[in-house]
Design a protein around this motif. Structure first.
Motif, mmCIF file in Angstrom:
data_model
loop_
_atom_site.group_PDB
_atom_site.id
_atom_site.type_symbol
_atom_site.label_atom_id
_atom_site.label_comp_id
_atom_site.label_asym_id
_atom_site.label_seq_id
_atom_site.Cartn_x
_atom_site.Cartn_y
_atom_site.Cartn_z
ATOM 1 N N PRO A 8 0.811 -1.226 0.000
ATOM 2 C CA PRO A 8 0.000 0.000 0.000
ATOM 3 C C PRO A 8 0.845 1.277 0.000
ATOM 4 N N GLN A 9 2.023 1.220 0.615
ATOM 5 C CA GLN A 9 2.899 2.396 0.629
ATOM 6 C C GLN A 9 3.428 2.699 -0.762
ATOM 7 N N ARG A 10 3.848 1.674 -1.458
ATOM 8 C CA ARG A 10 4.458 1.859 -2.770
ATOM 9 C C ARG A 10 3.438 1.966 -3.902
ATOM 10 N N LEU A 11 2.262 1.351 -3.692
ATOM 11 C CA LEU A 11 1.219 1.360 -4.724
ATOM 12 C C LEU A 11 -0.087 1.850 -4.108
ATOM 13 N N PRO A 12 -0.174 3.157 -3.836
ATOM 14 C CA PRO A 12 -1.372 3.684 -3.166
ATOM 15 C C PRO A 12 -2.655 3.482 -3.964
ATOM 16 N N GLU A 13 -2.533 3.272 -5.290
ATOM 17 C CA GLU A 13 -3.727 3.050 -6.108
ATOM 18 C C GLU A 13 -4.223 1.609 -6.028
ATOM 19 N N LEU A 14 -3.435 0.727 -5.414
ATOM 20 C CA LEU A 14 -3.820 -0.669 -5.280
ATOM 21 C C LEU A 14 -5.014 -0.780 -4.330
ATOM 22 N N PRO A 15 -6.060 -1.531 -4.711
ATOM 23 C CA PRO A 15 -7.195 -1.716 -3.781
ATOM 24 C C PRO A 15 -6.713 -2.327 -2.465
#
Length: 239
Positions: free
Chosen positions: A31-38
């Motif tokens: 989530p930190q690196r890919l904030p767009e990830l659900p």
């Protein structure tokens, strides 16, 4: 307890501890690196050593390494037997009980004996839903329950409301989907429409697009399906 049993038990405990540590790191890092990830809902080791399965909101499955440094979109195939492990896992995650569906909230039509049952989530303005409805006319001895979910915007909510609140919802739905006859506008004061309940149910079942098909054997399909595939599912088979 014999020595080799103790060693095996210790190794198993160590692997379990390491796996939990890896899962915690993955949950934190992605989530930190890919904030767009659900939202990450589940993390577990996959069948492939060193690869972790990540289930995100909506039921999508992605894969990553033990440190969350890399992410892979796609299916995990076991070459022996050519098993699609991703598809098998998604089927397990999305399995449901057909008898638990609130069938009273669906538009219903029957062909022949109606002994084979299926349910569909459809938007009245969905082109693929219209194509599917035409294909469904080739099936025999089937009962089809259609849950109207107006998710495409435009006049979908009004059209769905007009269909449900008409004197004969089934006829209004089929006239529109098969022949393009626009449903008459509902002019009454009240109508106990299930549209909001249907939308809530669709979210619960992770329906994200229409059509979405559900079968008595607990399987489901996303998108329109061919008549042979429909026959297979209605006969109890799974892809």
């Amino acid at each position: 307890m014999k020595k080799h049993h103790l060693i095996a038990l210790a190794a198993t405990c160590l692997l379990g501890t390491l796996a939990r540590a890896d899962e915690a790191e993955i949950r934190s890092k992605l989530p930190q690196r890919l904030p767009e990830l659900p939202k990450v809902e589940d993390v577990r080791p996959s069948a492939m050593p060193g690869l972790y399965e990540v289930v995100v909101a909506g039921g999508e499955i992605v894969y990553t390494d033990e440190h969350g440094e890399y992410m892979i979109h796609g299916d995990l195939i076991q070459t022996k037997g050519q098993r699609n492990l991703t598809e098998e896992r998604q089927a397990k995650l999305t399995q449901f009980d057909f008898n638990s569906l609130p069938l009273q909230d669906a538009v219903v039509w029957k062909a022949g004996t109606g002994k084979r049952r299926m349910a569909i989530f459809a938007d009245p303005n969905c082109g693929y839903c219209k194509r599917l409805e035409r294909d469904l006319q080739q099936l025999k001895d089937v009962t089809v329950y259609t849950f109207l979910i107006p998710i495409l915007g435009g006049d979908s909510p009004q059209k769905a409301q007009n269909i449900w609140c008409s004197k004969n919802a089934t006829q209004a739905y089929r006239d529109w989907m098969l022949d393009g006859v626009v449903p008459s506008r509902f002019m009454g004061m009240t109508c106990n429409s299930p549209l909001e309940r249907n939308l809530t149910l669709a979210r619960k079942l992770r329906v994200e697009a229409t059509p979405a098909l559900f079968f008595e054997n607990g399987s489901r399909l996303r998108g329109a399906a061919s008549v042979p595939e429909l026959e297979k599912r209605l006969s109890g088979g799974k892809s």
